[in-house]
Each structure stands twice: as C-alpha cells, then as structure tokens.
Design a protein around this motif. Structure first.
Motif, mmCIF file in Angstrom:
data_model
loop_
_atom_site.group_PDB
_atom_site.id
_atom_site.type_symbol
_atom_site.label_atom_id
_atom_site.label_comp_id
_atom_site.label_asym_id
_atom_site.label_seq_id
_atom_site.Cartn_x
_atom_site.Cartn_y
_atom_site.Cartn_z
ATOM 1 N N LEU A 108 40.916 -30.260 34.495
ATOM 2 C CA LEU A 108 41.620 -29.610 35.598
ATOM 3 C C LEU A 108 42.766 -30.529 35.985
ATOM 4 O O LEU A 108 42.568 -31.722 36.186
ATOM 5 C CB LEU A 108 40.702 -29.386 36.802
ATOM 6 C CG LEU A 108 41.372 -28.729 38.016
ATOM 7 C CD1 LEU A 108 41.755 -27.285 37.699
ATOM 8 C CD2 LEU A 108 40.478 -28.787 39.236
ATOM 9 N N VAL A 109 43.952 -29.956 36.050
ATOM 10 C CA VAL A 109 45.140 -30.709 36.438
ATOM 11 C C VAL A 109 45.614 -30.144 37.772
ATOM 12 O O VAL A 109 45.934 -28.962 37.870
ATOM 13 C CB VAL A 109 46.253 -30.596 35.361
ATOM 14 C CG1 VAL A 109 47.506 -31.348 35.789
ATOM 15 C CG2 VAL A 109 45.739 -31.113 34.022
ATOM 16 N N THR B 199 55.366 -25.878 33.228
ATOM 17 C CA THR B 199 54.254 -25.331 34.017
ATOM 18 C C THR B 199 54.021 -26.179 35.262
ATOM 19 O O THR B 199 53.894 -25.647 36.373
ATOM 20 C CB THR B 199 52.963 -25.266 33.161
ATOM 21 O OG1 THR B 199 53.182 -24.391 32.071
ATOM 22 C CG2 THR B 199 51.786 -24.796 33.991
ATOM 23 N N LEU B 200 53.976 -27.509 35.088
ATOM 24 C CA LEU B 200 53.767 -28.385 36.237
ATOM 25 C C LEU B 200 54.917 -28.268 37.239
ATOM 26 O O LEU B 200 54.700 -28.222 38.443
ATOM 27 C CB LEU B 200 53.625 -29.839 35.781
ATOM 28 C CG LEU B 200 52.431 -30.142 34.877
ATOM 29 C CD1 LEU B 200 52.419 -31.626 34.502
ATOM 30 C CD2 LEU B 200 51.111 -29.750 35.515
ATOM 31 N N PHE C 182 55.100 -25.484 39.975
ATOM 32 C CA PHE C 182 54.352 -25.682 41.214
ATOM 33 C C PHE C 182 55.181 -26.416 42.265
ATOM 34 O O PHE C 182 54.860 -26.360 43.444
ATOM 35 C CB PHE C 182 53.081 -26.498 40.961
ATOM 36 C CG PHE C 182 52.128 -25.859 39.994
ATOM 37 C CD1 PHE C 182 51.791 -24.506 40.098
ATOM 38 C CD2 PHE C 182 51.555 -26.590 38.975
ATOM 39 C CE1 PHE C 182 50.907 -23.911 39.215
ATOM 40 C CE2 PHE C 182 50.663 -26.008 38.095
ATOM 41 C CZ PHE C 182 50.335 -24.668 38.203
ATOM 42 N N LEU C 183 56.232 -27.093 41.845
ATOM 43 C CA LEU C 183 57.028 -27.909 42.744
ATOM 44 C C LEU C 183 58.112 -27.132 43.475
ATOM 45 O O LEU C 183 58.757 -27.655 44.364
ATOM 46 C CB LEU C 183 57.673 -29.075 41.976
ATOM 47 C CG LEU C 183 56.693 -29.959 41.204
ATOM 48 C CD1 LEU C 183 57.437 -31.031 40.437
ATOM 49 C CD2 LEU C 183 55.673 -30.582 42.151
ATOM 50 N N LYS C 184 58.337 -25.890 43.095
ATOM 51 C CA LYS C 184 59.429 -25.106 43.687
ATOM 52 C C LYS C 184 58.997 -24.336 44.898
ATOM 53 O O LYS C 184 57.940 -24.027 45.178
ATOM 54 C CB LYS C 184 60.026 -24.168 42.642
ATOM 55 C CG LYS C 184 60.623 -24.971 41.517
ATOM 56 C CD LYS C 184 61.208 -24.095 40.470
ATOM 57 C CE LYS C 184 61.790 -25.007 39.391
ATOM 58 N NZ LYS C 184 62.477 -24.414 38.373
ATOM 59 N N THR D 284 47.335 -25.606 40.244
ATOM 60 C CA THR D 284 46.387 -26.178 39.293
ATOM 61 C C THR D 284 46.574 -25.518 37.933
ATOM 62 O O THR D 284 47.004 -24.368 37.832
ATOM 63 C CB THR D 284 44.926 -25.983 39.741
ATOM 64 O OG1 THR D 284 44.647 -24.590 39.831
ATOM 65 C CG2 THR D 284 44.650 -26.660 41.069
ATOM 66 N N THR D 285 46.226 -26.270 36.907
ATOM 67 C CA THR D 285 46.239 -25.763 35.540
ATOM 68 C C THR D 285 45.191 -26.550 34.769
ATOM 69 O O THR D 285 44.446 -27.338 35.350
ATOM 70 C CB THR D 285 47.651 -25.850 34.909
ATOM 71 O OG1 THR D 285 47.657 -25.153 33.660
ATOM 72 C CG2 THR D 285 48.112 -27.275 34.703
ATOM 73 N N GLY D 286 45.154 -26.355 33.489
ATOM 74 C CA GLY D 286 44.191 -27.071 32.659
ATOM 75 C C GLY D 286 44.735 -27.211 31.263
ATOM 76 O O GLY D 286 45.930 -27.368 31.062
#
Length: 145
Positions: free
Chosen positions: A111-112, A139-140, A143-145, A124-126
């Motif tokens: 889990l990331v 992908t990461l 989440f920051l936007k 979250t992602t994996g």
C-alpha cells in the motif's frame, strides 16, 4: 525524452543516487515540513510479499524513480518482514505497526499512501502490473493536485 533529460541532468550533476528512504517516520515528517514535500509512505513485506518485491524492483529501484523522488518526495518504508534474519529493531517495528493502525487498517500489501506534510492523506495506490516508473510517478502526482 523526459526520462533521458532526467538521467542526463542528474548524471551530469553527479546527483544520480538512490532516493533517500528516511530512517524513521519522524525524520520523514521533519524533512517534509522543512522541504515542503509530500510524504510517500510505503507499506511493504520485503521478504514475503511478491507484489511488494516487484514494486520495489521495477519502480522504486529504477533510476527514473530514484532521480524524481529525490527531488519531489520524502520516502518512508513501513516494512513488515517475516524472516527472522530480516527483523527490524523493536522501536521501528512498533512505529510501523502504529502507522499501519492509522493508515493501513485493512492490511493491504503493498500500500502506497501519499500524504502532505501535515499527514493528511491525499491518495493511495499499490502495485500496478505492467506499468512504467513514469506512469507510476504520474499516478502519485495526481494525488498532489
């Protein structure tokens, strides 16, 4: 082309090195606050979880991800090894368990968790089969936007 630019830039500057995994989550929080970067918290089973091992090998250990992460993320690995020879010090294992109770209540591996410096979960992602480091970075970053 983007990958080539990153590699050339960091090679020429002598900065191509491993992303810096923080020794403790407190270190990660301090670094995230001082550098105004998001934290990438990775829950892994380094010696038993096949998808965790593949994620590390194909994404986190890639030169592209290492170079990008060094400049853009604060990395922390909440590892849960099972083999006796790989056991973590008790304090670190307790810290990882506390993080799992808070951010990985369902016990998913890998889990990331991407969070801001104030520990607000942004996404979250994996493990994603057949993806590239560039796609994983994208992908990461979504989440920051």
């Amino acid at each position: 082309m983007k990958k080539l630019i990153y590699i050339l830039l960091f090679t020429c500057c002598g900065m191509l090195q491993a992303q810096q995994w923080q020794e403790s989550f407190d270190d990660a929080l301090t670094k995230a606050s001082s550098e105004d970067k998001p934290i990438v918290l990775v829950f892994s089973g380094s010696d038993w979880c096949a998808p965790c091992i593949r994620l590390k090998k194909h994404i986190f250990d890639s030169d592209e991800f290492k170079a990008y992460a060094l400049e853009h993320y604060v990395m922390y690995d909440a590892d849960f090894p099972r083999k006796k020879q790989n056991q973590l010090p008790e304090a670190k294992m307790n810290q990882n368990k506390a993080l799992a109770e808070k951010y990985n209540t369902k016990g998913y591996f890998p889990l990331v968790v991407v969070m801001d410096k104030d520990q607000h979960v942004l996404g979250t992602t994996g493990f994603v089969a057949r993806t590239s480091p560039e796609k994983y970075i994208n992908t990461l970053n979504k989440f920051l936007k």
